[in-house]
Motif scaffolding. Structure first.
Motif, PDB file in Angstrom:
ATOM      1  N   ARG A 146      48.937  46.747  40.140  1.00  0.00           N
ATOM      2  CA  ARG A 146      48.202  46.499  39.282  1.00  0.00           C
ATOM      3  C   ARG A 146      47.516  44.858  39.791  1.00  0.00           C
ATOM      4  N   HIS A 198      43.929  42.239  38.808  1.00  0.00           N
ATOM      5  CA  HIS A 198      43.042  41.748  37.635  1.00  0.00           C
ATOM      6  C   HIS A 198      42.199  40.950  38.087  1.00  0.00           C
ATOM      7  N   GLU A 238      39.365  37.771  36.109  1.00  0.00           N
ATOM      8  CA  GLU A 238      39.113  36.838  34.996  1.00  0.00           C
ATOM      9  C   GLU A 238      37.684  36.436  35.016  1.00  0.00           C
ATOM     10  N   ARG A 251      41.460  38.359  30.618  1.00  0.00           N
ATOM     11  CA  ARG A 251      41.973  39.131  32.117  1.00  0.00           C
ATOM     12  C   ARG A 251      41.810  40.570  31.659  1.00  0.00           C
ATOM     13  N   LYS A 289      43.090  43.693  33.598  1.00  0.00           N
ATOM     14  CA  LYS A 289      44.050  44.384  34.357  1.00  0.00           C
ATOM     15  C   LYS A 289      43.366  45.887  34.610  1.00  0.00           C
TER      16      LYS A 289
END
Length: 289
Positions: free
Chosen positions: A189, A191, A193, A240, A242
């Motif tokens: 995973r 991410h 932002e 965020r 993800k």
């Protein structure tokens, strides 16, 4: 292995030449016995290594294969024993005397090639612990990041995402933190932002970004993306996003698509990213003047 077999062939040739040069029956018979014993030792070492390699190289379900460096180490050990046994027969001494005499030579050689020895020992440790395997995508802190191409005795070779070939000494790798993006599974995973204005409600912002990512084709399909709230303040609300990357070499593609889809959804909604407080204050002052 080829070197040791060649060494055995040279010893055999020298023994036969000595037999021809000396016509004494007793010496001739001793040299023939030594030659046969020497060849038998190396043949036995070769057969033992072949049987052990065939046994240990078998892939078993739920178990990692034995690293190649351990098989090479086993081969060196067996042929070293055969060589010591042959020298013991040649000089008519036990192995303790041979080892004592060769200890000083090994100490001098070890000091002269200490860097090579350090790289080799680190390669053995990497082979035993197996923090990565050939084909894994790894990041070796402060050194390099790429796909493992080859794991040798002294060096490990990587190919970066830009197709650059990187050769790293094993002693340097063993002192750094290693991140393996391919273990225990290839997918992981990642991410991104972004900070949106406070005027946009949190629930609406989450739904907007989730709906945009339903059209993503590069990220993992069976694991839906998540949108989490990171911080809340007068300068904006930070989110965020993800998402799951199928494998490490697809990370740039996934990030590009995720940010592109979110950007298109925000622009269609008329939302712009929040600006820092200092920039906003300057813009308000310029407008007032």
């Amino acid at each position: 292995e080829l070197f040791l077999l060649g060494f055995a062939a040279v010893i055999t040739t020298i023994a036969l030449l000595l037999v021809e040069a000396n016509q004494e029956q007793g010496l001739r018979w001793d040299l023939i016995q030594y030659t046969v014993a020497y060849l038998a030792l190396f043949t036995g070492a070769h057969l033992l290594h072949a049987l052990a390699s065939a046994r240990l190289s078998q892939r078993r379900k739920g178990r990692k294969p034995v690293p190649k460096v351990l098989l090479d180490l086993l081969r060196v050990f067996l042929f070293a024993l055969a060589a010591l046994g042959g020298l013991s027969l040649l000089f008519r001494q036990d192995l303790s005397g041979i080892l004592t005499g060769s200890g000083l030579v090994l100490a001098v050689l070890g000091f002269a090639i200490r860097n090579v020895v350090a790289d080799t020992l680190s390669g053995i440790a990497l082979g035993i612990e197996a923090p990565f395997r050939i084909g894994d995508w790894v990041r070796i802190e402060n050194l390099a990041q790429g796909r493992v191409q080859e794991i040798g005795w002294r060096t490990t070779r990587l190919v970066t995402g830009d197709s650059t070939y990187v050769i790293l000494p094993n002693s340097q790798i063993s002192r750094q933190r290693i991140t393996n993006f391919s273990a225990p599974k290839k997918e992981y995973r990642d991410h991104a932002e972004l900070t949106l204005p406070v005027a946009l409600p949190v629930a609406e912002a989450r739904e907007l970004m989730r709906a945009a990512l339903t059209h993503a084709a590069s990220i993992a399909e069976d694991k839906p993306p998540e949108v989490q709230l990171v911080s809340y303040g007068p300068g904006g609300i930070t989110y965020r996003v993800k998402y799951w990357v199928p494998q490490h070499d697809r990370e740039p593609v996934c990030r590009d698509e995720v940010l592109g889809l979110v950007d298109a959804a925000l622009r269609a909604r008329g939302v712009v990213l929040a600006q820092p407080l200092a920039v906003s204050a300057c813009q308000h002052a310029e407008a007032a003047s």
